[in-house]
Design a protein around this motif. Structure first.
Motif, PDB file in Angstrom:
ATOM      1  N   ALA A 162      -2.082  14.441   0.636  1.00  0.00           N
ATOM      2  CA  ALA A 162      -3.380  15.048   0.931  1.00  0.00           C
ATOM      3  C   ALA A 162      -3.351  15.762   2.277  1.00  0.00           C
ATOM      4  N   SER A 163      -2.737  15.137   3.287  1.00  0.00           N
ATOM      5  CA  SER A 163      -2.676  15.792   4.594  1.00  0.00           C
ATOM      6  C   SER A 163      -1.781  17.025   4.536  1.00  0.00           C
ATOM      7  N   THR A 199      -3.859  19.767   2.962  1.00  0.00           N
ATOM      8  CA  THR A 199      -4.853  20.262   3.919  1.00  0.00           C
ATOM      9  C   THR A 199      -4.220  21.264   4.874  1.00  0.00           C
ATOM     10  N   GLU A 211       0.818  -1.216   0.000  1.00  0.00           N
ATOM     11  CA  GLU A 211       0.000   0.000   0.000  1.00  0.00           C
ATOM     12  C   GLU A 211       0.853   1.269   0.000  1.00  0.00           C
ATOM     13  N   ALA A 239      -0.777   4.293  -1.892  1.00  0.00           N
ATOM     14  CA  ALA A 239      -1.887   4.865  -1.125  1.00  0.00           C
ATOM     15  C   ALA A 239      -1.373   5.666   0.068  1.00  0.00           C
ATOM     16  N   ALA A 240      -0.310   5.181   0.714  1.00  0.00           N
ATOM     17  CA  ALA A 240       0.259   5.894   1.862  1.00  0.00           C
ATOM     18  C   ALA A 240       0.816   7.245   1.421  1.00  0.00           C
ATOM     19  N   ARG A 299      -0.188   9.012  -1.235  1.00  0.00           N
ATOM     20  CA  ARG A 299      -1.338   9.861  -1.578  1.00  0.00           C
ATOM     21  C   ARG A 299      -1.924  10.473  -0.314  1.00  0.00           C
ATOM     22  N   GLU A 300      -2.064   9.661   0.724  1.00  0.00           N
ATOM     23  CA  GLU A 300      -2.609  10.140   1.998  1.00  0.00           C
ATOM     24  C   GLU A 300      -1.691  11.205   2.605  1.00  0.00           C
TER      25      GLU A 300
END
Length: 198
Positions: free
Chosen positions: A181-182, A185, A171, A174-175, A177-178
């Motif tokens: 994203a954070s 933010t 993953e 995905a890690a 991307r996360e």
């Protein structure tokens, strides 16, 4: 850069250089300098064997602290020690090497007894000779000293637990991307605060 070295004299000196190999009676010098991960440490001896051993142990502990401050490990060392710092002085051969090996059990050590050692000049009467013993530069030919060249390498850090799980379960994408994203933010939340302050 740190500069260390030692001079050896005698009947059978072997010297290898760019011009080839020569041997015979004479003088051989080995010096290390340049852009290497080297910290030089000088341990003079003018106060007797017991004081020299105590000073050496304190400096070994300080060397460990310096490596930790730089997030480094001591990979190995070169030792140039005065030929007068042997059995007659300490009651055993290779005392300087044995103290190093006791402090840094996993590190390799290579060196020889010399008739003159090159390393940082240390003022034994200075209040903080522990600091001056580790200076880079200010090298000079000395006598009755042990000069160590400590090779430092970066410490290995284990990856974080979330990263290890991501790799284990495939993953990683995905890690990341996360994580992106954070970060976006946080940047978006900071932008209105900055414009309001203006």
């Amino acid at each position: 850069a740190a500069i260390i070295g030692g001079v050896v004299m005698g009947q059978h000196v072997l010297v290898r250089g760019k011009g080839g190999t020569s041997s015979g009676r004479g003088i051989g010098v080995l010096a290390i300098s340049g852009n290497v991960p080297l910290v030089a440490m000088t341990c003079p001896c003018s106060r007797g064997a017991r004081a020299a051993t105590q000073d050496l142990r304190q400096k070994m502990k300080r060397a460990r602290e310096i490596a930790a401050e730089k997030e480094r490990n001591i990979l190995g060392a070169l030792l140039f020690t005065c030929n007068g710092r042997g059995r007659r002085m300490f009651g055993r051969e290779a005392n300087d090497a044995a103290i190093f090996q006791a402090e840094f059990k996993q590190a390799q050590l290579m060196g020889y007894y010399a008739g003159g050692e090159v390393g940082p000049a240390v003022d034994e009467d200075a209040p903080d000779d522990q600091h001056s013993a580790f200076l880079r530069g200010n090298a000079q030919l000395q006598g009755f000293t042990a000069v160590y060249g400590l090779f430092l390498v970066p410490q290995r850090h284990a990856p974080s637990a979330p990263f290890q799980r991501a790799v284990l379960y495939g993953e990683v994408e995905a890690a990341f991307r996360e994580l992106r994203a954070s970060a976006a933010t946080v940047a978006t939340a900071a932008a209105p605060a900055e414009s309001a302050a203006a």
